[in-house]
Design an enzyme around this catalytic site. Sequence first.
Site, PDB file in Angstrom:
ATOM      1  N   GLU A  96       0.837  -1.188   0.000  1.00 60.17           N
ATOM      2  CA  GLU A  96       0.000   0.000   0.000  1.00 60.17           C
ATOM      3  C   GLU A  96       0.878   1.247   0.000  1.00 60.17           C
ATOM      4  OE1 GLU A  96      -2.724  -0.656   3.226  1.00 60.17           O
ATOM      5  OE2 GLU A  96      -3.951  -1.787   1.814  1.00 60.17           O
ATOM      6  N   CYS A 145       3.370   8.431   1.155  1.00 57.75           N
ATOM      7  CA  CYS A 145       3.895   7.488   2.153  1.00 57.75           C
ATOM      8  C   CYS A 145       4.108   6.147   1.462  1.00 57.75           C
ATOM      9  CB  CYS A 145       2.889   7.358   3.298  1.00 57.75           C
ATOM     10  SG  CYS A 145       3.339   6.099   4.513  1.00 57.75           S
ATOM     11  N   CYS A 152       5.633  -7.038   7.344  1.00 60.83           N
ATOM     12  CA  CYS A 152       6.679  -6.551   8.246  1.00 60.83           C
ATOM     13  C   CYS A 152       7.009  -7.630   9.264  1.00 60.83           C
ATOM     14  CB  CYS A 152       6.209  -5.293   8.975  1.00 60.83           C
ATOM     15  SG  CYS A 152       7.528  -4.481   9.919  1.00 60.83           S
ATOM     16  N   CYS A 156       5.260  -5.115  15.998  1.00 56.59           N
ATOM     17  CA  CYS A 156       4.760  -4.137  16.964  1.00 56.59           C
ATOM     18  C   CYS A 156       3.289  -4.470  17.256  1.00 56.59           C
ATOM     19  CB  CYS A 156       4.883  -2.724  16.408  1.00 56.59           C
ATOM     20  SG  CYS A 156       6.587  -2.274  16.027  1.00 56.59           S
ATOM     21  N   CYS A 159       0.226  -2.492  15.592  1.00 53.08           N
ATOM     22  CA  CYS A 159       0.263  -2.198  14.153  1.00 53.08           C
ATOM     23  C   CYS A 159      -0.368  -3.320  13.338  1.00 53.08           C
ATOM     24  CB  CYS A 159       1.709  -1.979  13.714  1.00 53.08           C
ATOM     25  SG  CYS A 159       1.864  -1.647  11.946  1.00 53.08           S
ATOM     26  N   SER A 233      11.446   6.350   8.555  1.00 52.25           N
ATOM     27  CA  SER A 233      11.125   6.008   9.935  1.00 52.25           C
ATOM     28  C   SER A 233      11.560   4.581  10.231  1.00 52.25           C
ATOM     29  CB  SER A 233       9.615   6.141  10.154  1.00 52.25           C
ATOM     30  OG  SER A 233       9.284   5.746  11.470  1.00 52.25           O
ATOM     31  N   ASN A 332      -4.394   4.601  15.883  1.00 52.51           N
ATOM     32  CA  ASN A 332      -5.389   4.338  14.846  1.00 52.51           C
ATOM     33  C   ASN A 332      -5.853   2.913  15.049  1.00 52.51           C
ATOM     34  OD1 ASN A 332      -5.165   6.873  13.417  1.00 52.51           O
ATOM     35  ND2 ASN A 332      -3.147   6.169  12.766  1.00 52.51           N
ATOM     36  N   CYS A 375      -1.487   5.644   9.822  1.00 56.43           N
ATOM     37  CA  CYS A 375      -0.325   4.927  10.358  1.00 56.43           C
ATOM     38  C   CYS A 375      -0.750   3.630  11.009  1.00 56.43           C
ATOM     39  CB  CYS A 375       0.363   5.739  11.454  1.00 56.43           C
ATOM     40  SG  CYS A 375       0.959   7.311  10.958  1.00 56.43           S
TER      41      CYS A 375
END
Length: 390
Positions: A96, A145, A152, A156, A159, A233, A332, A375
């Site tokens: 994305e 972004c 990933c 985390c 997330c 980041s 979020n 995010c």
Amino acid sequence: MTDSPQTALLGLDRPEISHLIEEMGEPSYRNQQLLEAVYRQRVAEIDQISTLPQQFRATLAEKRIVVGVPTIQRKFVSQDGTVRYLIAFPDGQSVETVWMPEGDGGEAGDGSEAGELAERLAEVEDQKPNYRPRQGQNQGRSTICISSQVGCAVDCQFCLTALLGVKRNLSAGEIVGQVCAVLKDQNVSPPEDRINLVFMGMGEPFLNYDNFVKAARLLVEEVGIAERRMTVSTAGIVPRIYDFAAERVRPKLAISLNASNDALRTRLMPLNKKWNLEMLMAAAKAYPLRTREWVTFEYVLLGGVNDRPDNAKEVAELLRGVRCKVNLIALNPGPGIDFTTPGAERVAAFQNILRQAGIPAFLRRPRGRDIYAACGQLKRTVEIATVPPA
Ligand code: SAH
């Protein structure tokens, strides 16, 4: 007949394309022509490069050399103007990429006073009940972004991307390709249009380090996006922070802090077991900042977990002596994420404690939450078109 594999021009740099051209016995000025066509005009097919003679185009086709722009598979448009793209690669994998027409509220622009003021005004604007993005205005601070991996590995706990696990790294061409596809779709072109770029989509850029660095160079040197308008980041891959410090092309650095002490951070971000806060802060303190540059620390606020006044005081203590700013992000939400979004008062209280300690602290506006573009919400969600407003 089995097809030999294709070679994509996207992702190749000047010396690599030059090498290709030499091998084909073509004049060296073809290098510039191909670079221009791929990275500046962003053509989709070799056949669209009208400056090339028919014969040379045929040779490229014979050698199965293609441009290699990824395809936009789906496009979700938020009420706030944010667009979430699902971008697909030839092997069927997808990532994305998010377009934020008015910046991302935290990393956009050069961090100047004017930028910060515009940000605060935008926040006020956001709170009006009938807020609509102003088309044609603010075109100067759009942000893309981009993703660096399919999924990933960092895990985390707050997330959504983590739920995918890591499928594979993106090549440099696939990273740059996201930008090319979006610029084309939005009909904008740097440097005439001011474009900010954040490596904050799916994946951990510092776990795909070489491809990330190559992509950043291509984006600066060939696509023409200014280095100071890019931010990468990291969740805190400490050895790569030291490597990054020595890079020739170096976007600004943001570090996802997200907790104020080791126990909490290990719970929220398991990678803290390997690289704890002491190691992370040592790397941040050693990081060579340029003029008017600071390290950004991101801090996702989770209701009742890391958002207490004591946490804010610990953060202030940790960051003492680092030239930095803090971007606060209220969680979020997403399916499968067991945390809550703190209320505005709690967020403001946290921000105030940091500010009183002399640390510039800003609130990141959630962008495109209704389409899962904010995010930590990137999970290639195609089944959900809209979610209820938080
Ligand atoms: N892997 C990199 C970049 C991707 S995450 C990194 O960790 O920094 C980009 C930012 O989104 C990080 O600061 C992360 O802490 C934040 N984030 C992740 N999940 C979130 C969520 N559910 N709500 C708000 N921010 C989130």
